[in-house]
Structure formats: structure tokens, C-alpha cells
Design a protein around this motif. Structure first.
Motif, PDB file in Angstrom:
ATOM      1  N   LEU A 572       0.422  75.271  34.965  1.00  0.00           N
ATOM      2  CA  LEU A 572      -0.332  75.452  33.719  1.00  0.00           C
ATOM      3  C   LEU A 572       0.412  76.478  32.874  1.00  0.00           C
ATOM      4  O   LEU A 572       0.824  77.519  33.399  1.00  0.00           O
ATOM      5  N   ILE A 579      -4.639  80.166  25.981  1.00  0.00           N
ATOM      6  CA  ILE A 579      -5.140  80.451  27.329  1.00  0.00           C
ATOM      7  C   ILE A 579      -6.542  79.853  27.549  1.00  0.00           C
ATOM      8  O   ILE A 579      -6.930  79.606  28.687  1.00  0.00           O
ATOM      9  N   ILE A 582      -6.684  76.601  29.339  1.00  0.00           N
ATOM     10  CA  ILE A 582      -5.892  76.742  30.569  1.00  0.00           C
ATOM     11  C   ILE A 582      -6.670  77.525  31.631  1.00  0.00           C
ATOM     12  O   ILE A 582      -6.619  77.202  32.814  1.00  0.00           O
ATOM     13  N   ALA A 586      -7.507  76.336  35.346  1.00  0.00           N
ATOM     14  CA  ALA A 586      -7.139  77.109  36.540  1.00  0.00           C
ATOM     15  C   ALA A 586      -8.367  77.281  37.444  1.00  0.00           C
ATOM     16  O   ALA A 586      -8.276  77.124  38.662  1.00  0.00           O
ATOM     17  N   TYR A 596      -1.405  75.368  42.600  1.00  0.00           N
ATOM     18  CA  TYR A 596      -1.215  75.557  41.151  1.00  0.00           C
ATOM     19  C   TYR A 596      -0.643  76.931  40.834  1.00  0.00           C
ATOM     20  O   TYR A 596      -0.729  77.860  41.635  1.00  0.00           O
ATOM     21  N   VAL A 598      -0.278  79.506  37.095  1.00  0.00           N
ATOM     22  CA  VAL A 598      -0.563  79.629  35.655  1.00  0.00           C
ATOM     23  C   VAL A 598       0.436  80.593  35.044  1.00  0.00           C
ATOM     24  O   VAL A 598       0.542  81.738  35.483  1.00  0.00           O
ATOM     25  N   HIS A 599       1.174  80.134  34.060  1.00  0.00           N
ATOM     26  CA  HIS A 599       2.068  81.031  33.304  1.00  0.00           C
ATOM     27  C   HIS A 599       1.388  81.330  31.980  1.00  0.00           C
ATOM     28  O   HIS A 599       1.064  80.421  31.231  1.00  0.00           O
ATOM     29  N   TYR A 600       1.189  82.620  31.719  1.00  0.00           N
ATOM     30  CA  TYR A 600       0.498  83.013  30.494  1.00  0.00           C
ATOM     31  C   TYR A 600       1.461  83.876  29.662  1.00  0.00           C
ATOM     32  O   TYR A 600       1.827  84.976  30.067  1.00  0.00           O
ATOM     33  N   LEU A 614      -7.965  86.514  34.320  1.00  0.00           N
ATOM     34  CA  LEU A 614      -7.035  85.576  34.976  1.00  0.00           C
ATOM     35  C   LEU A 614      -6.477  86.194  36.260  1.00  0.00           C
ATOM     36  O   LEU A 614      -6.453  85.564  37.313  1.00  0.00           O
ATOM     37  N   HIS A 618      -7.430  84.748  39.755  1.00  0.00           N
ATOM     38  CA  HIS A 618      -6.384  83.848  40.260  1.00  0.00           C
ATOM     39  C   HIS A 618      -5.231  84.568  40.948  1.00  0.00           C
ATOM     40  O   HIS A 618      -4.292  83.904  41.419  1.00  0.00           O
ATOM     41  N   HIS A 621      -1.614  83.404  41.843  1.00  0.00           N
ATOM     42  CA  HIS A 621      -1.375  82.137  41.121  1.00  0.00           C
ATOM     43  C   HIS A 621      -1.083  82.389  39.645  1.00  0.00           C
ATOM     44  O   HIS A 621      -0.651  81.480  38.938  1.00  0.00           O
ATOM     45  N   ALA A 622      -1.357  83.604  39.163  1.00  0.00           N
ATOM     46  CA  ALA A 622      -1.191  83.888  37.738  1.00  0.00           C
ATOM     47  C   ALA A 622       0.075  84.707  37.491  1.00  0.00           C
ATOM     48  O   ALA A 622       0.318  85.695  38.171  1.00  0.00           O
TER      49      ALA A 622
END
Ligand code: HEM
Ligand code: FES
Length: 777
Positions: A572, A579, A582, A586, A596, A598-600, A614, A618, A621-622
Motif C-alpha cells: 500500500l 493516506i 490506505i 491496512a 502487507y 504500508v509506505h506513507y 498508523l 500497524h 508493517h508501516a
């Protein structure tokens, strides 16, 4: 089998071949054999009475009636659509053949009811329909509004101080009749006589009269026929008359082979019923349904903008035409069931309208349902009701006037609703309501009487379907970003949504999309709003003026950015305010235990909304990419790491999405799904566009789409309902099937492969690539 047209041997049996003999008998199931459309249970609720059929046997033969019954949405629509294989010629045939005595009575009156429009085959039908269409076009119908309103006000004035009334007797029967007579150009007549006539016509055509009733009915029908002839003769004396029947008379002189003598007399009789009884019953059904759902009634009283869609939802749930008839012109199939040539079909639109495969939560009255207008109560295709927009106009005015002047009206409790036993038309014969006249709003505010709201003619578009919500809470999510929590003003749960969904916040004349980023199972909605200095003012208004407790309007939720859950691994990617969808995705991936990351990406930590949440929810994962700390994210590396079974969902500024599209260009189609908040395609035409021709196969029409208009606009102006939502090429709701011709695709819905395959286009934005387009509409 005793019914009209039934044959001695069961045709289901014959069609299925000799193999059935080995099975030991007729394959008509006990439920199919027991089906009785004149039973009290079916008359009271045909959709419920056919639930078993929708679930177990969607196409079945009933030997008693001699008809095949079709109950699912797709099948009923397919039969309506194909008026060549399924001829409408039996639409006005008597369900029960008349007795000798009844026939003799009708003969005395020279009764010769024949083809009109609704039961005429091609090519005669379409030529005639085209010749008589003008009066029904939206622009001409709009002129009828003042008359309908005046008639409604006169009736309401007459009973508003009484405190109790039967709405059918007091207005719902007579106004549609007066309006229909005016539309036709027929002088206003003795209403009681016409009531007797139209009931007799309905029973004669769609009912199951006993031998004694048959004689009585034949007498009335004979007199109705004679009356129709006399009216026609009278109208012939007025060569400049303005009504629709005057036009038909003039066309009869100009093009006698198209608008024939026989047509004129038959239509004169049929249209008086078609034009008013349908509308009177539909209005009665609608008011009964709305008043039985008090909260819904109160909502539309407080917010009359909801009326047009409420009308569609009432036509869907409780239409006044419950079934229609067609006859197979060749051996064919419906949903895999063999239908022999000459088979008679009862296509039950009331059942189709309750089909859960087409309408989610199908038995539930949802006045915000944006597919409500897809009901089949007006039929579909080239015979679709010509008067549908007329009926809509009348129903909206009745409801709007009553909501405004009698919001405190209630159904009288304990009343029994009765229905005229017949196959086609349905509506209670009485609707008793009561109220306390001392509380009539106009006693304290007389200006209410005149405060009318009118709606554009035609099916409501989803742009018009909005709901009010209250701002429950506003908090600061990051620099220049506010988090808004919205709730239903009556504390009801707002509709459920799925990750990737957005709402349209409607602010004055324009609206803006915001992705939902709260908990999908919560009863409220959360959105994050970035203050945009160069925006159109919406975000500034939200930041500066909006306060908790205030009410705003929204449309949706809709999901154009669905999370594709099936994948080996999910990546993501969010940029800035992107965001919001997304983070919801997530949450969902975590919930289902998916693999998974998540790239923010953001400019600075302070400007990154939901970053703390986030990380908290997460963890590893973040991954945050903060430009002013560690430079921009290395998108190439992120995509490079993606294996074959990875799906990428991305939301953010255009620059980010373009870069990702370039990096994924040689990856499998569909690996990258992205969303941006604004679109440059728009529903509007572009400079350099030219006009083009479209041929509509189902409606048998050829139209021109001028340079400055969209295909959707043109098709709608011709009275054809095509659903739409975003009108920007984003959602896919205006998709139409292309049968022939090249398309200049301008949407963001179809994939490259789907475009190459052909056969589909979005009517709101795409155009012809050159020549003519033939469409399945
Ligand atoms: C046809 C329903 C109101 C005029 C039809 C058909 C249905 C229907 C089911 C046949 C459609 C098909 O075969 O695909 C209704 C309902 C109404 C209504 C439910 C009210 C709620 C009106 C009004 C008028 C009208 C107000 C005229 C003033 C016609 C005509 C046709 C027709 C002329 C024949 C069209 C053709 O065969 O080309 N209607 N109707 N209807 N209706 Fe209506
Ligand atoms: Fe959404 Fe056309 S209305 S794509």
C-alpha cells in the motif's frame, strides 16, 4: 390445464422431451402448480408470494393459468428487452376467455379492441411510437407542473381542516384522471362513470371474473368502447386541439398506415386507463409505504429534496404494475429453461424488483438507494412506459404538497387494505389517514401553502440523492488537516462501507470527495480534510466555518477504489492526504491476516495525518518516508521488490501516481490500482470534439450527440434512463454495451485489456472514435 391458451399436455413436459415419462410424470413442481396470482396472499404481496420462485425455480410453468412465470430481475429485463423473440401482442389479451354471453354483449357495442402501442409488434410499433413521442419529452412535461399543482392544492384545501380522509377518494384517484384527460385533450367527464369504466376494463383484461361478473363487466366495457368512439368523433371536430389524442388524430390523417383508424379507437380507451389508474395506484402505494415507515416520512418532510428518489424506491418496492405479459415467437430459452414457441409469459416485475441479486437488502425501504430507478415497474426497452416521467412528476407533487402541509398525517390504525383481483395493477382501494387540524402548520405560518419545491423532470440522478449528517466532532489531525466525525442526526447507523470507499460532501453548489478512514463497522463516518489554499473554497469553509452540531449533506458512500484482497502480498502506498483510504485498507488487511506493508510518504512529520495511528496499529508493517528527514521514498526500489503475486494499491498526488504507473508499465495488467481525488477527464466534452451518431438497438432510435454534449445527456433527453454517479469517468455506473463502432475511451474504469476487447463504454465521458456507435440501450 384450463387457462386461456393452455394446451392439454403440459408444455413444460413436452419441451423437456420424452425423458420425463421415465421420471414418472409431469415435471411441474408442486409449488409451480399451486401458484395462483388471484390468491389473497399474492394480491397482497406478489413479491413475497414469489420468494420461493426467486430462490428455487425462477422460471416455471403454471398449467392452471397456461403461463410461464418469470421472477428474477435479469430474466424479466431480458424478456422486456427482446420484443422480437417475446412479442408484446398479448399484453391486453383477456386472461380469462370471455363467455358466449359476454361476447354477445360486447358485440352489441361493436367492441373491437385491437392493437394500441403497448401490444403492437415491430416495425409498426416503433414507427408509431416515434410519431407520438413529442408530448412526452421532458421539456413538454415540465409545462404540466402548474396544472398538477393547482389541482392538488384545490383538493388538499378541501379536506385540510377535516382531520380524516380517504386519500384515494379525496385526491389520488381523481387528479391523475383529470391530468390524463387534459393531456389527452379529452373534455373533463363524469368521473364516476369513468371510474366504473376503468375498473371494468381492468377486470375484463387482467381479472378472473365469474360468469355473472363477466356479463356485468362486458356491459360496462361495451359502453366504455362506445364512449371512446364518441369522444374521438367530438375531438375530430377540433382540428387545432392541443392534446396528445389530437396529435394522434392529425397523424392519422397524415400517415394513416402508421397511426391507423383501429389504433385511434383502441388507444382512446386504453390510454385513459394507462394514463391514470397506474399513477393513482402508484401514488396510493407510495403514500401507504412512506406513512408506514414514520421515520422515513419525517425525513422527507424535513428534507423534500429526498422525494424524487423516495418515489423511485416506492415504485420499486410497491409498484402499481406488478406483472406484464409477452408471448414467445420462437422456441427459445430463459435462464437455461426451454420455452416453446407460442408460450405465454407472465413477467413479474414486482418480484424482479425484490431480487436480492440486483438490489442489495432488496426488501428494505432505502430512500437513499442510488439504484432505485433501475426498477422494472415501467417495463424496459422499446416499449418502456412513455408516461413514466409524467407519473413521476405527479407522484412527486402529491407527496411534496402533503409533506409540507400535512407532515403530522398518520395512517388510520387497523384499516384493512383491499386490492382489485387482477394480474397487472395493484394498489389499495382506500387509504384512510388522520391528523389534528389544530396542528396544521399553515395555521401558524400561512406562507407554507405556497412554498413549493419542483424537481427536474425525469429519473433522479445520483447527484440529487443526498443525506444530511451532523458534525459530531472536529479535531486537528496534522498541520492544515482536520479530522471530522459525522453521524446520523437521529442516531441511526450510517450505511456500512468497505475500505477504499469515499463520500461526496456537498457544499453549496459543488461537492468534494473524501475517503472514509474510520472503522467500517462503526455507525459514524470519519474523514480527513486538508486545507487547500488554492481550492474552490470547500476545504476553507470546512476549516473555518464548520462547527460540531452543524449539519452537512453527503452522497455515498461509494467505492471506486476497492481493495483487491486476493494476493500473495500487498503493498500500500500513500502520498500526503492519500493516506485516508490506505489506512482503511491496512486495517482490513491486518484483520484478515494478509501479508502487507504500508509506505506513507509526506513532506514533514507535522503534515502527515494519521501517522501516529498508523504506527500504533500497524507497527513494523508501516514505513514512513518523511522528505525533510530522509529524502523522498525510493519508489523504484519498492516496485522492483514486488514479485508476481503482489498487488499495489496507491493513493496520492498525481505526480506520485504517474511515477508508479511508469514503474509498473511492464508488469501484469491490474497489479497497480490507484486513486486520485480529482480527475482531468471530466464528464464535459473536450475542445476539438465532433458530433456523432448513435443507434440504440433496444429502443430502436437513432440520435446525434452534438460536439458540446455527452452521450449520457443525449440519451437521457430522449427519455432513456441510464444510471450515473460520478459523471467523471470514475465509477463505472454509466457503462453501456457497445454492439458496433470504435470508442474514444476517456474513463478511468476500463483496463487496457477491457478497452481492447471492446463492447463497453462509459456514457458520461467517452465518445465515438469516428463513425457511428450502435449501443444496447
Ligand atoms: C407502457 C407502467 C403511467 C402511457 C407501459 C408499460 C408499463 C407501464 C409496465 C409497458 C412497458 C413495456 O412493455 O416495456 C406504468 C406505470 C405508471 C404508468 C407503473 C404509473 C406509475 C403512465 C402514464 C401514461 C402512460 C401517466 C400516459 C400519460 C404509456 C404508454 C405505454 C405505456 C403510451 C406504451 C408504450 C409502448 O408500448 O411503446 N406503462 N405506466 N403510462 N405507458 Fe405507462
Ligand atoms: Fe461514473 Fe460515468 S457516471 S463513470
Amino acid at each position: 390445464a384450463r387457462g386461456n391458451g393452455a394446451v392439454d399436455a403440459c408444455p413444460a413436459h413436452a419441451a423437456a422431451g420424452s425423458g420425463n415419462a421415465a421420471m414418472g410424470g409431469c415435471p411441474v413442481s408442486p409449488q409451480a402448480a399451486a401458484f395462483d396470482p388471484f390468491s389473497p396472499a399474492y394480491l397482497a404481496n406478489p413479491a413475497e408470494a414469489l420468494k420461493w420462485s426467486r430462490e428455487q425455480e425462477p422460471v416455471f410453468y403454471n398449467p392452471e393459468l397456461g403461463y410461464w412465470v418469470v421472477s428474477l430481475y435479469d430474466d424479466v429485463k431480458a424478456v422486456f428487452r427482446d420484443n422480437i423473440t417475446f412479442s408484446p401482442s398479448i399484453a391486453l389479451e383477456r386472461v380469462v376467455p370471455p363467455s358466449e354471453a359476454a361476447l354477445a354483449t360486447l358485440k352489441r357495442y361493436n367492441y373491437a379492441m385491437n392493437r394500441t402501442l403497448v401490444n403492437e409488434d415491430e416495425p409498426a410499433h416503433m414507427e408509431r411510437r416515434r410519431a407520438l413521442m413529442d408530448h412526452f419529452l421532458p421539456a413538454n412535461l415540465a409545462q404540466k407542473e402548474p396544472m398538477i399543482r393547482r389541482l392538488t392544492r384545490e383538493k388538499v384545501d378541501a379536506f385540510i381542516d377535516n382531520g380524516r380522509v380517504d386519500l384515494v377518494e379525496a385526491m389520488l384517484w381523481e387528479i391523475p384522471l383529470t391530468v390524463a384527460l387534459h393531456f389527452l385533450g379529452v373534455p373533463k367527464e363524469d368521473m364516476d362513470r369513468l371510474k366504473e369504466f376503468s375498473v371494468a376494463h381492468t377486470v375484463n383484461t387482467w381479472g378472473k371474473p365469474s360468469p355473472e361478473q363477466q356479463l356485468h363487466v362486458a356491459e360496462s366495457v361495451g359502453r366504455f368502447w362506445q364512449y371512446a368512439g364518441q369522444v374521438l368523433d367530438k375531438m375530430r371536430q377540433e382540428p387545432d386541439g392541443q392534446g396528445w389524442m389530437h396529435q394522434a388524430i392529425r397523424k392519422n390523417a397524415e400517415i394513416p398506415d402508421v397511426v391507423t383508424d383501429s389504433y385511434l379507437h383502441s388507444m382512446m380507451m386504453a390510454i385513459i386507463v394507462a394514463g391514470h389508474e397506474t399513477t393513482a395506484l402508484a401514488s396510493t402505494n407510495a403514500l401507504k409505504l412512506l406513512l408506514s415507515n414514520r421515520l422515513v416520512w419525517e425525513r422527507i418532510c424535513n428534507d423534500p429534496a429526498l422525494i424524487p428518489n423516495a418515489v423511485e424506491e416506492c415504485l420499486r418496492l410497491e409498484g402499481s404494475v406488478v406483472a406484464w405479459r409477452r408471448q414467445a415467437t420462437r422456441d427459445t430459452e430463459i435462464a437455461g429453461i426451454a420455452i416453446p414457441k407460442d408460450a405465454k409469459l407472465l413477467i413479474v416485475s414486482a418480484s424482479a424488483n425484490h431480487d436480492p441479486r440486483h438490489f442489495e437488502n432488496s426488501d428494505f425501504l432505502d430512500i437513499y438507494r442510488d439504484s432505485a430507478a433501475e426498477h422494472l415497474t415501467f417495463g424496459y426497452g422499446s416499449h418502456q412506459c412513455m408516461g413514466k416521467n409524467f407519473a413521476r412528476l405527479e407522484m412527486r407533487i402529491f407527496i411534496e404538497e402533503l409533506c409540507r402541509r400535512l407532515p403530522h398525517m398518520r395512517l388510520v390504525e387497523g384499516q384493512q387494505f383491499t386490492y382489485l383481483p387482477n394480474l397487472a395493477f395493484r394498489g389499495p382501494q382506500k387509504l384512510e389517514v388522520e391528523w389534528d387540524p389544530a396542528n396544521n402548520p399553515e395555521r401558524t405560518d400561512p406562507a407554507i401553502v405556497e412554498r413549493e419545491i419542483s424537481f427536474p423532470v425525469g429519473a433522479p440522478t445520483s447527484k440529487e440523492i443526498t443525506r444530511s449528517v451532523r458534525v459530531a466532532e472536529i479535531s486537528v489531525a496534522a498541520d492544515g488537516i482536520k479530522l471530522l466525525r459525522l453521524e446520523d442526526p437521529d442516531g441511526l447507523p450510517l450505511p456500512a462501507w468497505t475500505p477504499g470507499a469515499h463520500i461526496d460532501l456537498v457544499l453549496g453548489a459543488f461537492s468534494r470527495k473524501y475517503s472514509l478512514c474510520g472503522d467500517p463497522s462503526a455507525s459514524d463516518y470519519t474523514i480527513a480534510v486538508l486545507r487547500e489554499e488554492n481550492g474552490r473554497g470547500g476545504s476553507q469553509f470546512i476549516h473555518e466555518e464548520l462547527r460540531p452540531g452543524m449539519t452537512v449533506r453527503l452522497r455515498g458512500p461509494k467505492n471506486y477504489f476497492r481493495l483487491e484482497e486476493q494476493a500473495g502480498r500487498h503493498v500500500l502506498i500513500a502520498g500526503g492526504i492519500g493516506i485516508t483510504p490506505i489506512v482503511a485498507m491496512a486495517d482490513r488487511l491486518k484483520q484478515i491476516g494478509a501479508d502487507y506493508v504500508v509506505h506513507y510518504c509526506g513532506r514533514s512529520r507535522g503534515a502527515m495525518a494519521l501517522a501516529d495511528r498508523l504506527i500504533a496499529d500497524h507497527g513494523e508493517h508501516a514505513v514512513l518516508h518523511v522528505s525533510d528527514e530522509s529524502g523522498r521514498a525510493d519508489l523504484a526500489a519498492i516496485i522492483c521488490d514486488c514479485g508476481e503475486d503482489v498487488r499495489v494499491h496507491a493513493c496520492g498526488p498525481q505526480r506520485l501516481l504517474d511515477a508508479l504507473a511508469r514503474l509498473c508499465a511492464d508488469r501484469p495488467e491490474g497489479m497497480l490500482k490507484s486513486e486520485r481525488f480529482t480527475t482531468d477527464v471530466g464528464g464535459m466534452a473536450l475542445e476539438g470534439d465532433t458530433s456523432f451518431e448513435i443507434e440504440l438497438e433496444d429502443s430502436n432510435l437513432t440520435l446525434t450527440v452534438p460536439a458540446g454534449e455527452t452521450l449520457l445527456d443525449v440519451v437521457r433527453a430522449a427519455g432513456i434512463d441510464v444510471p450515473s454517479d460520478c459523471e467523471e469517468g470514475l465509477c463505472g455506473s454509466c457503462e453501456v454495451r457497445v454492439l458496433e463502432g470504435g470508442v474514444d475511451h476517456r474513463d478511468r474504469v476500463l483496463s487496457t485489456a477491457e478497452r481492447a476487447e471492446g463492447g463497453r463504454m462509459m456514457a458520461c465521458c467517452s465518445r465515438s472514435a469516428g463513425g457511428m456507435l450502435r449501443l444496447a440501450l
